[in-house]
Motif scaffolding. Structure first.
Motif, PDB file in Angstrom:
ATOM      1  N   PRO A  68       0.363   7.225  -7.369  1.00  0.00           N
ATOM      2  CA  PRO A  68       1.027   7.929  -6.220  1.00  0.00           C
ATOM      3  C   PRO A  68       2.593   8.529  -6.073  1.00  0.00           C
ATOM      4  O   PRO A  68       2.767   7.913  -7.133  1.00  0.00           O
ATOM      5  CB  PRO A  68       1.596   6.540  -5.040  1.00  0.00           C
ATOM      6  CG  PRO A  68       0.345   5.805  -5.728  1.00  0.00           C
ATOM      7  CD  PRO A  68      -0.175   5.467  -6.412  1.00  0.00           C
ATOM      8  N   SER A  70       0.501  -1.295   0.123  1.00  0.00           N
ATOM      9  CA  SER A  70       0.071   0.114   0.693  1.00  0.00           C
ATOM     10  C   SER A  70       1.155   1.493  -0.386  1.00  0.00           C
ATOM     11  O   SER A  70       1.608   1.099   0.985  1.00  0.00           O
ATOM     12  CB  SER A  70      -0.565   0.146   0.918  1.00  0.00           C
ATOM     13  OG  SER A  70      -1.749   0.971   1.244  1.00  0.00           O
ATOM     14  N   GLN A  82      -5.039   2.786  -6.922  1.00  0.00           N
ATOM     15  CA  GLN A  82      -3.792   3.616  -6.405  1.00  0.00           C
ATOM     16  C   GLN A  82      -1.855   3.241  -6.450  1.00  0.00           C
ATOM     17  O   GLN A  82      -1.370   2.130  -6.555  1.00  0.00           O
ATOM     18  CB  GLN A  82      -3.749   4.603  -5.549  1.00  0.00           C
ATOM     19  CG  GLN A  82      -4.470   6.292  -6.484  1.00  0.00           C
ATOM     20  CD  GLN A  82      -4.236   6.403  -6.017  1.00  0.00           C
ATOM     21  OE1 GLN A  82      -3.713   7.244  -4.929  1.00  0.00           O
ATOM     22  NE2 GLN A  82      -5.099   8.681  -5.881  1.00  0.00           N
ATOM     23  N   ASN A  83      -2.878   1.754  -5.570  1.00  0.00           N
ATOM     24  CA  ASN A  83      -2.059   0.300  -5.194  1.00  0.00           C
ATOM     25  C   ASN A  83      -1.669  -0.031  -6.573  1.00  0.00           C
ATOM     26  O   ASN A  83      -1.028  -1.136  -6.372  1.00  0.00           O
ATOM     27  CB  ASN A  83      -2.559  -0.006  -3.628  1.00  0.00           C
ATOM     28  CG  ASN A  83      -2.381   0.948  -2.724  1.00  0.00           C
ATOM     29  OD1 ASN A  83      -1.607   1.236  -2.785  1.00  0.00           O
ATOM     30  ND2 ASN A  83      -3.890   0.646  -1.770  1.00  0.00           N
ATOM     31  N   ALA A 106      -7.574   4.335  -3.551  1.00  0.00           N
ATOM     32  CA  ALA A 106      -6.794   4.231  -2.623  1.00  0.00           C
ATOM     33  C   ALA A 106      -5.870   2.522  -3.757  1.00  0.00           C
ATOM     34  O   ALA A 106      -4.905   2.271  -3.796  1.00  0.00           O
ATOM     35  CB  ALA A 106      -6.647   4.397  -1.731  1.00  0.00           C
ATOM     36  N   SER A 153      -1.260   4.123  -1.645  1.00  0.00           N
ATOM     37  CA  SER A 153      -1.518   5.251  -1.943  1.00  0.00           C
ATOM     38  C   SER A 153      -1.857   6.136  -0.524  1.00  0.00           C
ATOM     39  O   SER A 153      -1.135   5.365   1.012  1.00  0.00           O
ATOM     40  CB  SER A 153      -3.208   4.598  -2.220  1.00  0.00           C
ATOM     41  OG  SER A 153      -4.806   5.957  -2.061  1.00  0.00           O
TER      42      SER A 153
END
Length: 491
Positions: A458, A222, A335-336, A332, A224
């Motif tokens: 990100p 992770s 985005q990951n 999110a 984001s």
């Protein structure tokens, strides 16, 4: 034969074709009438007896007259035989003595040399096996040190987690695997108790621990910052605003490094498959490699993101006040996924000890496709760029998913499953269905914003785009909006 005349027909008796039956029959026929009923055998018998007596007398006379020459001849033959026998016995004695000397000087030495050869071969096998066992023990000791440095939370081995050491431990495991699975040493080496103990109690346990740790790192990947505490304190109208100061550069780099080590570990620990047999029954000499562990972990990460996003959006559509927060979480996750795609595209396939350059390239069909001939240096540069782009860990994942982009795969898979969930909400009816129908425009706008926001990589991930490549998620946004608003409009 005597020179004196004789009425006995010696030629008939000495003929090779002489037959006593035929001679007796002819003698009887010559002394009797064939038409008579009675036979007179006295005359032919007397003639035969007389012939025999005459022959016997003739033999006696010849023997008496030639006895001395016969005895002299026999005596000379006997003396010659004795002389020959004496010479032969002397040669046989010489030959026997020579054989005994040869047996003593050569055969016995050969037997001793053969024994020494067998002992030397066995000593060489023992020495080779001892070296292999020593190498296995050294690898076991090296792995124990690496485990203590890596901090895998194993009994009796404590330390701070170091993902780089786990990569080195993976190479150690591969080296031990190649040592134990070697066809020339496998049978003998597998019989050694210490090697069996190392394989079952150390290497198998550590390998499983490293694989689990690498899979955990990928599951927890992770980068984001959309769901950070700073973003959670913002109002619903400011949900799209992101505080980039909460996720520091050091944490981002640490997450990238840990993920890079994790995918490298899973790539290395995937087993190499034996060469497949061709249509004519002959097996290929190039082994086939498919990073199963890596692809399974990455596909599990994507599937978990899809499952969680589908469940959370389905719940949020029944309670619209939580939709903004839910879509923020889905953005999110996307985005990951986008960050993971960029990260994988920048990781070259690591060197595998069991693969050569030709076999590693054969595991990637895109890499083995022939390129059209180019003109000048620009064509060579484009070819090099294509080879660099295809020689990364993203290509096998995209091929296994049959897609060209992970975010696109995420949104399209989510949209395909979301339509059925929206249809279930409408079929149940009630306040949730009426509220969802009345706010379909706002829901569609929020979903579109969610898709566009989720496609943003990100910061700090190091985005690398191709020449002239423009990322546009309008098509994925339209698919997602259509999976919800389209069903609402039809309902």
């Amino acid at each position: 034969m005597s020179d004196s005349p004789s009425y006995v027909d010696y030629e008939t008796f000495l003929s090779p074709s002489f037959s006593p039956e035929l001679f007796a029959n002819s003698l009887i026929l010559s002394t009797n009438n064939p038409t008579d009923t009675t036979l007179d055998l006295s005359t032919p018998l007397s003639r035969v007896l007389f012939d025999i007596q005459e022959i016997d007398t003739h033999i006696h006379n010849l023997t008496t007259r030639s006895a001395l020459p016969i005895l002299n001849y026999v005596k000379s033959r006997d003396e010659a035989s004795k002389r020959i026998l004496g010479v032969v016995e002397g040669e046989v004695g010489t030959l026997r003595s020579n054989y005994e000397r040869l047996e003593k000087e050569v055969l016995e030495r050969y037997k001793e040399a053969e024994k020494m050869r067998v002992v030397s071969l066995r000593s060489l096998e023992v020495l080779r096996l001892g070296r292999e066992v020593g190498r296995a023990v050294a690898l076991g000791r090296q792995l124990e040190i690496q485990v203590s440095e890596a901090g895998l939370n194993m009994p009796g081995r404590a330390g701070k987690e170091d993902h780089r050491v786990m990569v080195r431990a993976s190479y150690t495991i591969l080296e031990f695997r190649g040592l134990v699975d070697d066809e020339a040493e496998e049978k003998e080496l597998q019989r050694v108790n210490i090697v069996k103990t190392l394989k079952t109690d150390l290497f198998a346990v550590v390998e499983e621990k490293i694989k689990n740790k690498a899979q955990q790192i990928i599951r927890e990947f992770s980068i984001s910052n959309l769901t950070s505490p700073a973003a959670a304190t913002t109002t619903s109208t400011q949900a799209g605003a992101v505080s980039s100061t909460t996720t520091t550069y050091q944490k981002t780099e640490d997450a990238k490094a840990r993920t890079t080590s994790a995918v490298t570990i899973l790539y290395l620990l995937s087993y190499v498959i034996a060469p497949p047999s061709s249509s004519n029954g002959q097996s290929s000499t190039i082994p086939y490699f498919h990073p199963t562990l890596l692809l399974t972990a990455l596909q599990t990460f994507l599937q978990n993101a899809l499952t969680s996003s589908l469940a959370s959006i389905s719940r949020a559509l029944t309670t619209l006040p939580t939709l903004d927060r839910t879509l923020l979480e889905v953005s999110a996750r996307c985005q990951n996924i986008a960050a993971l795609e960029v990260l994988l595209s920048g990781i070259k396939c690591p060197h595998h000890p069991f693969l050569n350059s030709s076999s590693s390239s054969s595991s990637n069909p895109r890499e083995s496709e022939p390129e059209p001939p180019g003109i000048g240096d620009e064509a060579d540069d484009d070819k090099d760029d294509k080879e660099k782009e295809s020689n990364n860990l993203l290509v096998p994942l995209l091929m296994s998913l049959d897609t060209s982009s992970l975010p696109s795969y995420f949104w399209r898979s989510l949209a395909a499953a979301l339509s059925a969930r929206v249809q279930e909400i409408l079929s149940r009816g009630g306040v949730s269905a009426r509220t969802l129908r009345s706010n379909r425009e706002r829901v569609g706008g929020a979903i579109r914003e969610c898709v566009l926001r989720g496609g943003e990589v990100p910061g700090g991930i190091g985005v690398k785009r191709g020449k002239g490549v423009v990322v546009n998620w309008e098509r994925e946004a339209a698919v997602m909006v259509g999976s919800v608003v389209g069903v609402l409009s039809r309902g």
